[in-house]
Each structure stands twice: as structure tokens, then as C-alpha cells.
Design a protein around this motif. Sequence first.
Motif, PDB file in Angstrom:
ATOM      1  N   THR A 138      41.560 -38.116 -43.459  1.00  0.00           N
ATOM      2  CA  THR A 138      40.744 -39.334 -43.485  1.00  0.00           C
ATOM      3  C   THR A 138      39.541 -39.185 -42.567  1.00  0.00           C
ATOM      4  O   THR A 138      38.413 -39.554 -42.940  1.00  0.00           O
ATOM      5  CB  THR A 138      41.589 -40.543 -43.048  1.00  0.00           C
ATOM      6  N   HIS A 139      39.753 -38.635 -41.377  1.00  0.00           N
ATOM      7  CA  HIS A 139      38.636 -38.381 -40.458  1.00  0.00           C
ATOM      8  C   HIS A 139      37.609 -37.465 -41.108  1.00  0.00           C
ATOM      9  O   HIS A 139      36.397 -37.729 -41.056  1.00  0.00           O
ATOM     10  CB  HIS A 139      39.144 -37.721 -39.177  1.00  0.00           C
ATOM     11  N   ARG A 140      38.092 -36.387 -41.728  1.00  0.00           N
ATOM     12  CA  ARG A 140      37.183 -35.411 -42.333  1.00  0.00           C
ATOM     13  C   ARG A 140      36.393 -36.020 -43.488  1.00  0.00           C
ATOM     14  O   ARG A 140      35.203 -35.731 -43.669  1.00  0.00           O
ATOM     15  CB  ARG A 140      37.966 -34.186 -42.806  1.00  0.00           C
ATOM     16  N   LEU A 141      37.039 -36.869 -44.261  1.00  0.00           N
ATOM     17  CA  LEU A 141      36.346 -37.506 -45.392  1.00  0.00           C
ATOM     18  C   LEU A 141      35.248 -38.450 -44.905  1.00  0.00           C
ATOM     19  O   LEU A 141      34.164 -38.516 -45.495  1.00  0.00           O
ATOM     20  CB  LEU A 141      37.363 -38.251 -46.261  1.00  0.00           C
ATOM     21  N   ALA A 168      31.352 -38.092 -45.652  1.00  0.00           N
ATOM     22  CA  ALA A 168      30.573 -39.193 -46.230  1.00  0.00           C
ATOM     23  C   ALA A 168      29.341 -39.493 -45.388  1.00  0.00           C
ATOM     24  O   ALA A 168      28.240 -39.707 -45.906  1.00  0.00           O
ATOM     25  CB  ALA A 168      31.454 -40.438 -46.351  1.00  0.00           C
ATOM     26  N   GLY A 169      29.526 -39.511 -44.070  1.00  0.00           N
ATOM     27  CA  GLY A 169      28.389 -39.756 -43.188  1.00  0.00           C
ATOM     28  C   GLY A 169      27.329 -38.684 -43.320  1.00  0.00           C
ATOM     29  O   GLY A 169      26.125 -38.980 -43.391  1.00  0.00           O
ATOM     30  N   CYS A 170      27.758 -37.412 -43.352  1.00  0.00           N
ATOM     31  CA  CYS A 170      26.807 -36.311 -43.504  1.00  0.00           C
ATOM     32  C   CYS A 170      26.085 -36.379 -44.845  1.00  0.00           C
ATOM     33  O   CYS A 170      24.889 -36.044 -44.939  1.00  0.00           O
ATOM     34  CB  CYS A 170      27.533 -34.977 -43.362  1.00  0.00           C
ATOM     35  N   THR A 171      26.780 -36.821 -45.883  1.00  0.00           N
ATOM     36  CA  THR A 171      26.158 -36.935 -47.201  1.00  0.00           C
ATOM     37  C   THR A 171      25.047 -37.973 -47.202  1.00  0.00           C
ATOM     38  O   THR A 171      23.959 -37.749 -47.751  1.00  0.00           O
ATOM     39  CB  THR A 171      27.216 -37.302 -48.257  1.00  0.00           C
ATOM     40  N   THR A 172      25.308 -39.125 -46.592  1.00  0.00           N
ATOM     41  CA  THR A 172      24.271 -40.157 -46.535  1.00  0.00           C
ATOM     42  C   THR A 172      23.089 -39.695 -45.676  1.00  0.00           C
ATOM     43  O   THR A 172      21.930 -40.003 -45.991  1.00  0.00           O
ATOM     44  CB  THR A 172      24.829 -41.474 -45.973  1.00  0.00           C
ATOM     45  N   LEU A 173      23.358 -38.948 -44.607  1.00  0.00           N
ATOM     46  CA  LEU A 173      22.281 -38.416 -43.782  1.00  0.00           C
ATOM     47  C   LEU A 173      21.442 -37.407 -44.561  1.00  0.00           C
ATOM     48  O   LEU A 173      20.202 -37.420 -44.492  1.00  0.00           O
ATOM     49  CB  LEU A 173      22.852 -37.746 -42.529  1.00  0.00           C
ATOM     50  N   PHE A 174      22.107 -36.527 -45.299  1.00  0.00           N
ATOM     51  CA  PHE A 174      21.403 -35.522 -46.083  1.00  0.00           C
ATOM     52  C   PHE A 174      20.545 -36.179 -47.160  1.00  0.00           C
ATOM     53  O   PHE A 174      19.408 -35.741 -47.418  1.00  0.00           O
ATOM     54  CB  PHE A 174      22.394 -34.553 -46.721  1.00  0.00           C
ATOM     55  N   ILE A 233      27.836 -45.100 -39.862  1.00  0.00           N
ATOM     56  CA  ILE A 233      26.634 -44.513 -40.455  1.00  0.00           C
ATOM     57  C   ILE A 233      26.684 -44.574 -41.978  1.00  0.00           C
ATOM     58  O   ILE A 233      25.683 -44.871 -42.639  1.00  0.00           O
ATOM     59  CB  ILE A 233      26.469 -43.060 -39.977  1.00  0.00           C
ATOM     60  N   THR A 234      27.849 -44.308 -42.541  1.00  0.00           N
ATOM     61  CA  THR A 234      27.985 -44.349 -44.002  1.00  0.00           C
ATOM     62  C   THR A 234      27.629 -45.718 -44.552  1.00  0.00           C
ATOM     63  O   THR A 234      26.832 -45.844 -45.493  1.00  0.00           O
ATOM     64  CB  THR A 234      29.421 -43.971 -44.412  1.00  0.00           C
ATOM     65  N   PHE A 235      28.213 -46.756 -43.979  1.00  0.00           N
ATOM     66  CA  PHE A 235      27.970 -48.107 -44.478  1.00  0.00           C
ATOM     67  C   PHE A 235      26.576 -48.623 -44.137  1.00  0.00           C
ATOM     68  O   PHE A 235      26.092 -49.566 -44.768  1.00  0.00           O
ATOM     69  CB  PHE A 235      29.024 -49.073 -43.926  1.00  0.00           C
ATOM     70  N   THR A 236      25.921 -48.029 -43.155  1.00  0.00           N
ATOM     71  CA  THR A 236      24.578 -48.464 -42.777  1.00  0.00           C
ATOM     72  C   THR A 236      23.497 -47.720 -43.550  1.00  0.00           C
ATOM     73  O   THR A 236      22.541 -48.320 -44.054  1.00  0.00           O
ATOM     74  CB  THR A 236      24.347 -48.264 -41.267  1.00  0.00           C
TER      75      THR A 236
END
Length: 294
Positions: free
Chosen positions: A68-71, A75-81, A166-169
Motif C-alpha cells: 500500500t505504501h509503495r502504491l 501514484a504520487g510520482c505519477t502525478t508529479l511526472f 500529493i496525489t489528491f492535490t
Amino acid sequence: MAVSLQTKYPLRPITNNIPSTHRSSLLHVRVTCSATTTTNKPQAKLLVENRFMSPPLSNDPSLQSTWTHRLWVAAGCTTLFASLSKSIIGAVGSHIWLEPALAGYAGYILADLGSGVYHWAIDNYGDESTPIVGTQIGAFQGHHKWPWTITRRQFANNLHALARVITFTVLPLDLAFNDPVVHGFVSTFAFCIMFSQQFHAWAHGTKSKLPRVVVALQDMGVLVSRREHAEHHRAPYNNNYCIVSGAWNKVLDESKVFEALEMVLYFKLGVRPRSWSEPNSEWTEETDSSNNQA
């Protein structure tokens, strides 16, 4: 007439039949006694609260990453990218480079300021029962007692809470905007906030064990240095809160911004920050006993 007495007695740990790997956990017992005298019968109430106050062991599950942590980190890295890609693609298409670059630099500078304000707030106010951020408050306040444990947290374990935010923002901003300047700021600011806990962990690392590039960035002031952050863990524990680059620490400490905010909150709400209290056992750093035993 009512009389309340409260005291706390640390008991000697019972080590018989307890594995040596678990003997570092000390049992603290808080005994609260209150007696009330009325016209009828005196009433007494005894409350015994016990809790374990010890650092997590090196193989403690609370320091290890889960899927769950890794996912969440993924997800956060994907939104940043996605945000960074929009900034670069937009800059190439419009032949505008300076504005997105300046926006990214502003994001980097303001992320350091934001990390300091947030760090100051959760260090000084609230506890584990505080809604939404209680877990982070407990972790940061306990971090003063056992700061070295952050270097033992696995990567995703250390970042997943911020990655979720970060993902939700950032995801809605990815969908709503295509402006390269906006995403130049968003991608850099969000990246620094999400990875601030990793920068924080490196600031507690041993120089010989850190990657050379990390040491070089710390020495250049791009990342918060080990020496600068060490000041935050010395009495009176009320300075050097910023954990991205640390660039704002000197400005905030010399201008006494946080002290002014603490005074405002105290006079308006009657809430005292933890840093006003005489440093006690909750603030005092304990040595890493596992290293001593090794």
C-alpha cells in the motif's frame, strides 16, 4: 472540597522470561489519584495508565514498507511526472523557457518555507488524537526522542503519507491546467514536499553512508545539511524547522516569526506550544542502544 494528586512512577522492567531483544522496552506507569470529600462519604478514584515507551526495533514492521505504501508513492510520482511533462511540453510548444524555470525555482523556495511552517506546527501543537494529522504529529514529536529511527524507515514507508496528499492535490491540477508556468511551479513544489521526508532522513544520516551526490547537494545548500538540522535537535528545540534546503531557517529564526505566531496563538486561544515547556524526557534524545549492543 476536592484534592487531586497526580504523579508518575517509572517501574523497573521485569526481564525474567523476556527475550533480550525485547528488553529495551520500558514500561511506564502513570498513577493518578483523586480524592473528593463531601458531606456524605469520601470518595477516592485511582486510575492506572500503562504504556510502553521505547524506540522501534530495526526489524519493527512500523519501519517497513508495505505494498500500500509503495502504491501511494507510485501514484504520487505519477502525478508529479504528469505535471512536469505538461510543463516541458508546454514550454517547447510555446517557446517559453524562462517563466516555467522561474516558477519551478519559486516552487523549490516556497516548498522549504512550507516544510518549516508545517514542521513547527506539528512539533508544537496537537497529539496523536488530533484528527487527520494525528499520526504525523505523534511521529514527529516522537522523532525528537529517537531521531535516528528515521534512517531505518524504508523508502516508501517514509514517503507514503505525503505521497497520498500529493496525489489528491496534484491530480486535479493535472486535469484542470495545461499552462507550463503553472506546472513548472506545481511539479517542483510538490516534488520537494513529497520527498522532504527523504531529505530529512538524509539530514540524520552518517556522511560515510550517504550517496556522494547527496553529500554534495547538502554541502552546496541545495538540500538541508546534517549540521544545520542537528541544531533543531538541541535545546531549546525551537529553530531550524525547514527540511527541504534549510534556506529559510536563518530568516525565520532571526526574525522570530514562529515565536510571534506562538504568542498570537497563546493570547488568542490560550494554547501553549510544546517548545515553551522545559525540555523533559519526551524531548531528550536517547542513544541508539542497538548500535551499542552490536
